[in-house]
Every structure is written in structure tokens, then in C-alpha cells.
Scaffold this motif. Structure first.
Motif, PDB file in Angstrom:
ATOM      1  N   TYR A  25       0.820  -1.206   0.000  1.00 18.69           N
ATOM      2  CA  TYR A  25       0.000   0.000   0.000  1.00 18.69           C
ATOM      3  C   TYR A  25       0.863   1.269   0.000  1.00 18.69           C
ATOM      4  CZ  TYR A  25      -4.151  -2.832   0.603  1.00 18.69           C
ATOM      5  OH  TYR A  25      -5.165  -3.732   0.391  1.00 18.69           O
ATOM      6  N   ASN A  26       2.100   1.093  -0.478  1.00 16.77           N
ATOM      7  CA  ASN A  26       3.033   2.212  -0.676  1.00 16.77           C
ATOM      8  C   ASN A  26       3.391   2.947   0.616  1.00 16.77           C
ATOM      9  OD1 ASN A  26       3.125   1.838  -3.534  1.00 16.77           O
ATOM     10  ND2 ASN A  26       1.123   2.847  -3.676  1.00 16.77           N
ATOM     11  N   CYS A  27       3.339   2.231   1.738  1.00 11.34           N
ATOM     12  CA  CYS A  27       3.779   2.827   2.997  1.00 11.34           C
ATOM     13  C   CYS A  27       5.297   2.728   3.109  1.00 11.34           C
ATOM     14  CB  CYS A  27       3.149   2.094   4.184  1.00 11.34           C
ATOM     15  SG  CYS A  27       1.351   2.229   4.250  1.00 11.34           S
ATOM     16  N   GLU A  28       5.870   3.666   3.835  1.00 11.50           N
ATOM     17  CA  GLU A  28       7.300   3.609   4.114  1.00 11.50           C
ATOM     18  C   GLU A  28       7.522   2.664   5.292  1.00 11.50           C
ATOM     19  OE1 GLU A  28      10.868   6.600   5.561  1.00 11.50           O
ATOM     20  OE2 GLU A  28       9.266   7.400   4.283  1.00 11.50           O
ATOM     21  N   VAL A  29       8.281   1.596   5.060  1.00 13.21           N
ATOM     22  CA  VAL A  29       8.446   0.535   6.051  1.00 13.21           C
ATOM     23  C   VAL A  29       9.928   0.267   6.292  1.00 13.21           C
ATOM     24  CG1 VAL A  29       7.991  -1.886   6.616  1.00 13.21           C
ATOM     25  CG2 VAL A  29       6.276  -0.552   5.348  1.00 13.21           C
ATOM     26  N   ILE A  30      10.313   0.296   7.568  1.00 11.70           N
ATOM     27  CA  ILE A  30      11.664  -0.103   7.973  1.00 11.70           C
ATOM     28  C   ILE A  30      11.559  -1.441   8.689  1.00 11.70           C
ATOM     29  CG2 ILE A  30      13.706   0.510   9.335  1.00 11.70           C
ATOM     30  CD1 ILE A  30      12.730   3.436   9.236  1.00 11.70           C
ATOM     31  N   GLY A  31      12.233  -2.463   8.179  1.00 10.89           N
ATOM     32  CA  GLY A  31      12.240  -3.778   8.808  1.00 10.89           C
ATOM     33  C   GLY A  31      13.555  -4.018   9.531  1.00 10.89           C
ATOM     34  N   ILE A  32      13.476  -4.549  10.743  1.00 12.72           N
ATOM     35  CA  ILE A  32      14.678  -4.742  11.571  1.00 12.72           C
ATOM     36  C   ILE A  32      14.685  -6.146  12.166  1.00 12.72           C
ATOM     37  CG2 ILE A  32      15.996  -3.897  13.566  1.00 12.72           C
ATOM     38  CD1 ILE A  32      14.362  -1.260  13.251  1.00 12.72           C
ATOM     39  N   ASP A  33      15.809  -6.822  12.054  1.00 20.13           N
ATOM     40  CA  ASP A  33      15.958  -8.148  12.657  1.00 20.13           C
ATOM     41  C   ASP A  33      17.447  -8.446  12.813  1.00 20.13           C
ATOM     42  OD1 ASP A  33      13.752 -10.734  12.774  1.00 20.13           O
ATOM     43  OD2 ASP A  33      15.875 -11.214  12.971  1.00 20.13           O
ATOM     44  N   LYS A  34      17.758  -9.310  13.781  1.00 21.91           N
ATOM     45  CA  LYS A  34      19.154  -9.738  13.965  1.00 21.91           C
ATOM     46  C   LYS A  34      19.570 -10.777  12.929  1.00 21.91           C
ATOM     47  CE  LYS A  34      18.532 -10.697  18.374  1.00 21.91           C
ATOM     48  NZ  LYS A  34      18.759 -11.106  19.791  1.00 21.91           N
ATOM     49  N   ASP A  35      18.586 -11.486  12.370  1.00 19.90           N
ATOM     50  CA  ASP A  35      18.844 -12.567  11.426  1.00 19.90           C
ATOM     51  C   ASP A  35      18.946 -11.997  10.007  1.00 19.90           C
ATOM     52  OD1 ASP A  35      18.744 -14.736   9.692  1.00 19.90           O
ATOM     53  OD2 ASP A  35      17.351 -15.875  10.945  1.00 19.90           O
ATOM     54  N   ILE A  36      20.131 -12.090   9.414  1.00 21.88           N
ATOM     55  CA  ILE A  36      20.359 -11.509   8.094  1.00 21.88           C
ATOM     56  C   ILE A  36      19.474 -12.155   7.027  1.00 21.88           C
ATOM     57  CG2 ILE A  36      22.279 -13.059   7.546  1.00 21.88           C
ATOM     58  CD1 ILE A  36      21.863  -9.313   6.542  1.00 21.88           C
ATOM     59  N   THR A  37      19.125 -13.429   7.199  1.00 20.33           N
ATOM     60  CA  THR A  37      18.253 -14.101   6.227  1.00 20.33           C
ATOM     61  C   THR A  37      16.889 -13.433   6.172  1.00 20.33           C
ATOM     62  OG1 THR A  37      19.369 -16.190   6.719  1.00 20.33           O
ATOM     63  CG2 THR A  37      17.285 -16.327   5.525  1.00 20.33           C
ATOM     64  N   CYS A  38      16.342 -13.112   7.347  1.00 19.64           N
ATOM     65  CA  CYS A  38      15.051 -12.420   7.417  1.00 19.64           C
ATOM     66  C   CYS A  38      15.147 -11.026   6.815  1.00 19.64           C
ATOM     67  CB  CYS A  38      14.570 -12.328   8.865  1.00 19.64           C
ATOM     68  SG  CYS A  38      14.210 -13.920   9.633  1.00 19.64           S
ATOM     69  N   VAL A  39      16.248 -10.350   7.124  1.00 18.76           N
ATOM     70  CA  VAL A  39      16.463  -8.987   6.613  1.00 18.76           C
ATOM     71  C   VAL A  39      16.517  -8.999   5.090  1.00 18.76           C
ATOM     72  CG1 VAL A  39      18.075  -7.044   6.538  1.00 18.76           C
ATOM     73  CG2 VAL A  39      17.615  -8.209   8.711  1.00 18.76           C
ATOM     74  N   GLU A  40      17.256  -9.943   4.526  1.00 17.43           N
ATOM     75  CA  GLU A  40      17.400 -10.017   3.064  1.00 17.43           C
ATOM     76  C   GLU A  40      16.063 -10.312   2.395  1.00 17.43           C
ATOM     77  OE1 GLU A  40      20.461 -12.915   2.670  1.00 17.43           O
ATOM     78  OE2 GLU A  40      22.094 -11.452   2.840  1.00 17.43           O
ATOM     79  N   ARG A  41      15.263 -11.158   3.018  1.00 14.84           N
ATOM     80  CA  ARG A  41      13.960 -11.499   2.446  1.00 14.84           C
ATOM     81  C   ARG A  41      13.055 -10.264   2.383  1.00 14.84           C
ATOM     82  NH1 ARG A  41      12.614 -15.279   5.808  1.00 14.84           N
ATOM     83  NH2 ARG A  41      11.250 -14.028   7.112  1.00 14.84           N
ATOM     84  N   VAL A  42      13.059  -9.484   3.466  1.00 20.34           N
ATOM     85  CA  VAL A  42      12.192  -8.311   3.541  1.00 20.34           C
ATOM     86  C   VAL A  42      12.724  -7.158   2.689  1.00 20.34           C
ATOM     87  CG1 VAL A  42      11.364  -6.532   5.151  1.00 20.34           C
ATOM     88  CG2 VAL A  42      11.218  -8.929   5.775  1.00 20.34           C
ATOM     89  N   SER A  43      14.023  -7.159   2.415  1.00 21.76           N
ATOM     90  CA  SER A  43      14.620  -6.071   1.629  1.00 21.76           C
ATOM     91  C   SER A  43      14.050  -6.003   0.217  1.00 21.76           C
ATOM     92  CB  SER A  43      16.144  -6.233   1.562  1.00 21.76           C
ATOM     93  OG  SER A  43      16.479  -7.391   0.804  1.00 21.76           O
ATOM     94  N   GLU A  44      13.419  -7.084  -0.233  1.00 22.62           N
ATOM     95  CA  GLU A  44      12.833  -7.116  -1.579  1.00 22.62           C
ATOM     96  C   GLU A  44      11.662  -6.141  -1.713  1.00 22.62           C
ATOM     97  OE1 GLU A  44      11.778 -11.120  -2.501  1.00 22.62           O
ATOM     98  OE2 GLU A  44      13.770 -11.912  -2.025  1.00 22.62           O
ATOM     99  N   PHE A  45      11.006  -5.818  -0.578  1.00 20.55           N
ATOM    100  CA  PHE A  45       9.831  -4.949  -0.677  1.00 20.55           C
ATOM    101  C   PHE A  45       9.827  -3.780   0.309  1.00 20.55           C
ATOM    102  CE2 PHE A  45       8.814  -8.998   1.423  1.00 20.55           C
ATOM    103  CZ  PHE A  45       8.548  -8.578   2.718  1.00 20.55           C
TER     104      PHE A  45
END
Length: 222
Positions: A25-45
């Protein structure tokens, strides 16, 4: 009007789903996690995806979390992490904090230390699934609070051919009819007249008083 900005702390299934949906919905979203795998997955969107320890206020400050409008503490299993995250967010002045809890005790603690809202998604989904199994009529359901829900439901067979004012649904079952959909894929007609006669294929948008409605619907009396 300026779009709200969101920070999602914890990018498991719950957190990443929230991040993805907000991003759609075109919101500005910052995702934070210690696990780089989770971070990389969320970085796609996500607008920004950061590997960081959100129990460390300096790391949150470096990311600029004090600028967000809403923060979601999406890690529900480790109470200490959730507590530290909420305390840090409060310290940084985040206006609204939603947190996930795995049980009632965690919920009470997180509310007490400053979360604005705490959800228990597994419990809430379990209750929703159980109610859908019990009900013959409900299509979709949304809880407003502990007292009221909005739902779309098939018109029960014994209502067909009767006018709304004759059924007196508010007095009988704690139901207020907000709209009628004549067939599954048609548009909703809002505020039907009191003398509207229910037809067999009607779907009704209703607001219900939970305790009254449940006495009848889930016991098969509607």
C-alpha cells in the motif's frame, strides 16, 4: 496527507507479513531483525531493511526509529526482547506501539510497560477458525472490540421472504443490518429500508453484539 511510516521489529512470518502488506500500500516501512536471512527477504519490498539488535537503543537511534509514526514489536516468544524493544521505543518517543504476545500474561506485561495495543494472532486466528466451523452463515468476520463485530453472512433460510422490520433482528439476536449484497459478486447496497424483504441469495453486512449473537448463531438457532 502524509503517509505514516512504520518500523517492524522482528521479521518472522508475522512481522514480514505486516511489512509486505504495508509496502503493497506504498507505505514507508523499515524492517529490523538480527537474522540476516530475514532482513534479506524483507529487503525485496521494504523501504529499508536493517540487520540490528532492537534491544539496543543506540542501534535503533542510528537507524532513525524516532522518526517513525508506528512501531510493531513482532517478536512474541521472548518476553525480555519485547520488553526492551518497547522501552526503547518509548524512550525514543515513537507515538504508537503495537506488540505481539504469545499469552495473556505477556499481553498484560507489555500493555503495562507502554504498548498501545497488544495482539495474540494465534489465539485470535484460532477463535476465528473455530467460529467459522461453528457457523453455517458467516462469510467474513472482523472483531471491532470485545463487544461488537462486523460480518458478512448468508441470509439464514428462515429469514427468506421476511421484511427486516418484521424480523426485528436487533431485539431478537443483537444484529443490525448495514447492507445487502444481492449475489456474491455484486456491489453492496448500504442501509436497506426497514421493509426490505430478504431473498434466498442475499448476503448481509451486519454489526452484531457478540454475546447476544453467539448465543444463537454458534448453537445453530439462527
Amino acid at each position: 496527507m502524509k503517509q505514516k511510516t512504520y518500523a517492524i521489529l522482528g521479521l518472522g512470518i508475522f512481522g514480514s507479513t505486516i511489512a509486505k502488506t504495508l509496502s503493497e500500500y506504498n507505505c514507508e516501512v523499515i524492517g529490523i531483525d538480527k537474522d540476516i536471512t530475514c532482513v534479506e527477504r524483507v529487503s525485496e519490498f521494504a523501504t529499508q531493511a536493517v540487520q540490528a539488535d532492537f534491544t539496543d537503543i543506540d542501534q535503533l537511534r542510528a537507524i532513525g526509529i524516532e522518526e517513525v509514526d508506528v512501531a510493531v514489536v513482532a517478536t512474541g516468544s521472548l518476553l525480555e526482547e519485547s520488553i526492551m524493544a518497547i522501552l526503547n521505543l518509548k524512550e525514543l518517543g515513537v507515538p504508537y506501539i503495537l506488540a505481539k504476545a504469545k499469552n495473556r500474561m505477556y499481553m498484560q506485561i507489555l500493555l503495562k510497560i507502554g504498548a498501545d495495543k497488544v495482539v495474540r494472532p494465534e489465539k485470535e486466528m484460532g477463535e476465528r477458525v473455530a467460529k467459522s466451523l461453528l457457523s453455517r452463515n458467516i462469510i467474513e468476520m472482523l472483531d471491532i472490540d470485545d463487544e461488537y463485530s462486523i460480518m458478512e453472512m448468508h441470509a439464514p433460510r428462515n429469514w427468506v421472504g421476511k421484511a427486516l422490520n418484521a424480523l426485528d433482528l436487533r431485539a431478537q439476536f443483537g444484529i443490525n443490518v448495514l447492507g445487502v449484497r444481492k449475489h456474491a459478486h455484486e456491489s453492496l447496497r448500504i442501509s436497506p429500508s426497514a421493509d426490505y424483504v430478504i431473498e434466498a441469495d442475499d448476503q448481509l453486512l451486519v454489526i452484531v453484539q457478540n454475546d447476544e449473537f453467539e448465543k444463537f448463531e454458534y448453537l445453530g438457532k439462527i
